[in-house]
Write a protein that holds these residues in place. Structure first.
Motif, short mmCIF file in Angstrom:
data_model
loop_
_atom_site.label_atom_id
_atom_site.label_comp_id
_atom_site.label_asym_id
_atom_site.label_seq_id
_atom_site.Cartn_x
_atom_site.Cartn_y
_atom_site.Cartn_z
N CYS A 32 -8.22 77.80 7.99
CA CYS A 32 -8.76 77.47 6.40
C CYS A 32 -8.79 78.57 5.36
O CYS A 32 -8.35 78.17 4.39
CB CYS A 32 -10.19 77.36 6.82
N ASN A 33 -8.50 79.76 5.88
CA ASN A 33 -8.74 81.03 4.67
C ASN A 33 -7.37 81.02 4.17
O ASN A 33 -7.24 82.06 3.35
CB ASN A 33 -9.14 82.25 5.54
N GLN A 34 -6.29 80.66 4.83
CA GLN A 34 -4.94 80.76 4.27
C GLN A 34 -4.20 79.48 4.25
O GLN A 34 -3.56 79.01 5.45
CB GLN A 34 -4.20 81.76 4.78
N GLY A 79 -21.46 78.91 10.98
CA GLY A 79 -22.45 79.61 9.76
C GLY A 79 -22.21 78.72 8.55
O GLY A 79 -22.17 77.77 8.68
N LYS A 80 -21.98 79.20 7.56
CA LYS A 80 -21.82 78.46 6.22
C LYS A 80 -22.75 77.26 5.98
O LYS A 80 -23.64 77.31 5.75
CB LYS A 80 -20.13 78.37 5.95
N ALA A 81 -21.98 76.11 6.39
CA ALA A 81 -22.53 74.88 6.24
C ALA A 81 -23.83 74.57 7.00
O ALA A 81 -24.72 73.97 6.62
CB ALA A 81 -21.58 73.76 6.62
N THR A 86 -25.13 86.19 9.86
CA THR A 86 -24.04 86.00 9.00
C THR A 86 -22.81 85.74 10.17
O THR A 86 -22.96 86.38 11.22
CB THR A 86 -23.40 87.15 8.26
N GLY A 87 -21.72 85.29 9.59
CA GLY A 87 -20.61 85.16 10.39
C GLY A 87 -19.92 86.20 11.08
O GLY A 87 -19.39 86.27 11.91
N SER A 88 -20.16 87.30 10.30
CA SER A 88 -19.30 88.75 10.42
C SER A 88 -20.06 89.00 11.71
O SER A 88 -19.21 89.40 12.87
CB SER A 88 -19.49 89.40 9.56
N GLU A 89 -21.36 89.02 11.83
CA GLU A 89 -22.00 89.47 13.11
C GLU A 89 -21.88 88.45 14.32
O GLU A 89 -21.62 89.03 15.54
CB GLU A 89 -23.44 89.40 12.91
N HIS A 139 -5.87 84.92 9.57
CA HIS A 139 -7.18 84.46 9.81
C HIS A 139 -8.42 85.58 9.41
O HIS A 139 -7.94 86.64 9.78
CB HIS A 139 -7.26 84.26 11.37
N TYR A 140 -9.43 85.11 8.85
CA TYR A 140 -10.60 85.93 8.47
C TYR A 140 -11.61 85.61 9.44
O TYR A 140 -12.06 84.61 9.43
CB TYR A 140 -10.77 85.78 7.07
N HIS A 141 -12.03 86.79 10.02
CA HIS A 141 -13.14 86.47 11.01
C HIS A 141 -14.56 87.51 10.46
O HIS A 141 -15.20 87.79 11.43
CB HIS A 141 -12.81 86.97 12.22
N GLY A 142 -14.48 87.79 9.19
CA GLY A 142 -15.62 88.81 8.72
C GLY A 142 -15.18 89.96 8.41
O GLY A 142 -13.87 90.20 8.70
N PHE A 157 -13.36 80.06 19.29
CA PHE A 157 -13.31 79.18 18.11
C PHE A 157 -14.06 79.81 16.93
O PHE A 157 -15.35 79.78 17.11
CB PHE A 157 -13.54 77.76 18.17
N ASP A 158 -13.43 80.22 15.77
CA ASP A 158 -14.25 80.79 14.80
C ASP A 158 -14.59 79.59 13.80
O ASP A 158 -13.63 78.99 13.14
CB ASP A 158 -13.68 81.76 13.89
N GLU A 159 -15.59 78.81 13.89
CA GLU A 159 -16.05 77.48 13.37
C GLU A 159 -16.84 77.64 11.88
O GLU A 159 -17.57 77.03 11.52
CB GLU A 159 -16.70 76.70 14.32
N ILE A 160 -16.83 79.02 11.46
CA ILE A 160 -17.60 79.13 10.29
C ILE A 160 -17.25 78.23 9.10
O ILE A 160 -18.18 77.84 8.27
CB ILE A 160 -17.27 80.80 9.90
N ILE A 161 -16.08 77.94 8.98
CA ILE A 161 -15.70 76.67 8.18
C ILE A 161 -15.51 75.44 8.52
O ILE A 161 -16.15 74.44 7.78
CB ILE A 161 -14.35 77.24 7.31
N THR A 162 -14.85 75.22 9.60
CA THR A 162 -14.57 74.01 10.14
C THR A 162 -16.19 73.12 10.76
O THR A 162 -16.30 72.01 10.57
CB THR A 162 -13.77 73.75 11.40
C1 LIG Z 1 -13.60 81.66 9.15
C2 LIG Z 1 -14.34 82.68 8.89
N1 LIG Z 1 -15.00 83.65 9.64
C3 LIG Z 1 -16.20 84.37 9.43
C4 LIG Z 1 -16.42 84.88 8.04
C5 LIG Z 1 -17.44 85.83 7.83
O1 LIG Z 1 -18.68 84.94 7.63
P1 LIG Z 1 -19.95 85.81 6.68
O2 LIG Z 1 -19.29 85.84 5.41
O3 LIG Z 1 -20.97 85.00 6.82
O4 LIG Z 1 -20.08 87.11 7.24
C6 LIG Z 1 -15.98 83.86 7.26
C7 LIG Z 1 -16.39 84.15 5.71
O5 LIG Z 1 -15.55 83.67 4.77
C8 LIG Z 1 -15.00 82.92 7.56
O6 LIG Z 1 -14.35 82.19 6.36
#
Ligand SMILES: Cc1ncc(COP(=O)(O)O)c(C=O)c1O
Length: 438
Positions: free
Chosen positions: A217-219, A273-275, A120-123, A147-150, A245-250
């Motif tokens: 992205c999150n806001q 992650g995600k995509a 997962t992105g959080s980890e 910003h959300y990083h998990g 860089f948190d590229e979970i969305i980008t």
């Molecule tokens: C930018 C960003 N980083 C990290 C995460 C966390 O990823 P995960 O939900 O896979 O733990 C998210 C989840 O939405 C996110 O949008």
């Protein structure tokens, strides 16, 4: 509206009532609890559409909160996953597709001299922070408001604070987060390079890393101000801190090489992650060799029983290959259609007070007097109640959107879907505005 919804989504509602008796809040992720009328239950998803428990077909712009970039149930992807599963599900050892995937990502992602897979992105965010702390021998992390990083404690601060932090004490996202973590965080307004420079001038020798989404992205899907990412790169170099860089969305959405290729700024560490997994739980930690080295030397640990399992790795390898095919035709399609939808909504927005902004493959809409949001405070001031009403009206129009205002477009959407969505959005906007009239 409530009356029509009660009838239209009756089966979903009944399932939710039943779920609430066994699942906390009736859901498995907090973000699903926000549900437009109530958390919805689904029975099927294919291409750009999902079907709810009442049998209604919904055009989907949530892409399951981002992952389903190829569309739901992509036939080639599912065949590849089935083939991988026929060979077993988890070896707790390495395998060919895992190496092939890592090689592909090393070739595509500018910072990826070395990689690790997580689930997962959080980890993955947690792993990057740990690596930065080991390499620098420092504790503090700079993160940005909004910003959300998990959901893990180390970064679950100032996710949606009441206003900009202006460098003030970090605000925990929710209850139960270790208060002691706040001492290791410096939270700053995003896109404000002066604020970062000042914080680094005072605390640079304590800062292990600056972590940022390259697009907020999150806001608000706010893009970096010209020179902002480059400025972060300079300031990290000057102080010996890691740029994460948190590229979970980008990642695998803005560009096959992520935001780092799109903006031409290479971080030291990045998370994806995600995509990447098209809905299968896989994340990647990528970085310059020096910043990943503690994992090789055993100075830092990163683990996970499920990491690198056959199904997730096969899904990611198939996703990357499909996205890269024909000179990234799928990503060009997503950017083109996303841009058309964004621009069409912006035209409607000018009439109905809806602000629309973002790069295209993903963008954000919100109700406010502002034509353009440039910082988190602007998004915090949006009229959330009006947006909820819009989401409800859209759902009744057969269009599923994310309540936070973010839209994702997939490779399965068509030009006809976009035209259809714009017509339905106009009807929904009319309904919202009509309900507000005295
Ligand atoms: C930018 C960003 N980083 C990290 C995460 C966390 O990823 P995960 O939900 O896979 O733990 C998210 C989840 O939405 C996110 O949008």
């Amino acid at each position: 509206m409530e009356g029509i919804a009660a009838e239209r989504f009756a089966a979903s509602r009944a399932w939710h009532e039943r779920a609430r008796r066994v699942l906390a809040g009736g859901v498995s992720s907090q973000f699903r609890a926000a549900g437009v009328f109530h958390p919805m239950h689904y029975v099927r998803a294919e291409g750009a559409r999902v079907w709810d428990a009442d049998g209604s077909e919904l055009l989907d712009y949530t892409l399951s909160q981002g992952p389903c970039i190829l569309g739901h149930s992509h036939p080639e992807l599912l065949t590849r996953v089935e083939a991988a599963l026929a060979r077993g599900q988890l070896y707790a050892g390495q395998h060919e597709e895992e190496v092939l995937l890592a090689e592909a990502l090393q070739r595509l992602l500018p910072c990826a001299e070395r990689l690790r897979f997580a689930s997962t992105g959080s980890e993955a965010a947690q792993a990057c922070i740990r690596l930065a702390r080991v390499v620098t021998g420092r504790q503090r992390i700079i993160k940005f408001d909004g910003h959300y990083h998990g959901w893990l404690d180390s970064v679950a601060f100032n996710v949606a604070p009441p206003g900009n932090s202006a460098g003030g004490p970090p605000v925990p996202w929710c209850g139960g987060i270790a208060e002691s973590v706040a001492a290791d965080l410096i939270c700053l307004p995003w896109n404000d390079l002066d604020a970062v420079r000042q914080a680094m001038a005072r605390h640079g020798n304590e800062v292990a890393a600056i972590i940022t989404e390259p697009v907020m992205c999150n806001q608000g899907c706010i893009e970096p101000a010209p020179g902002f990412l480059e400025g972060l790169r300079e300031v990290c170099d000057a102080h010996g801190s890691a740029l994460i860089f948190d590229e979970i969305i980008t990642g695998f959405r803005l560009d096959i090489g992520g935001a780092q290729a799109y903006f031409g700024v290479t971080p030291d560490l990045a998370l994806f992650g995600k995509a990447l997994g098209s809905g299968f739980p896989i994340a990647a930690i990528a970085g310059r060799a020096r910043w990943i080295a503690p994992l090789e030397a055993g100075a830092a640990y990163h683990a996970g029983t499920m990491n690198g399992n056959n199904a997730c790795v096969a899904a990611a390898l198939a996703t990357v290959e499909i996205l890269e095919r024909d000179d990234c035709a799928a990503l060009r399609h997503i950017a083109k259609l996303g841009g058309a939808l964004r621009d069409g909504l912006a035209r409607l927005g000018a009439k109905y007070g809806l602000r629309v902004q973002g790069p295209g493959p993903m963008f954000h809409t919100g109700f406010s007097g502002l034509k353009r949001a440039t910082e988190y405070r602007h998004i915090a001031a949006d009229d959330r109640a009006a947006y909820q009403a819009f989401c409800r009206a859209m759902l009744l129009q057969g269009v599923r959107v994310i309540e936070r205002g973010l839209w994702y477009v997939s490779a399965a959407h068509t030009e006809a879907d976009i035209a259809d969505t714009l017509a339905r959005a106009e009807t929904a906007l009319e309904a919202v505005v009509a309900a507000q009239r005295p």
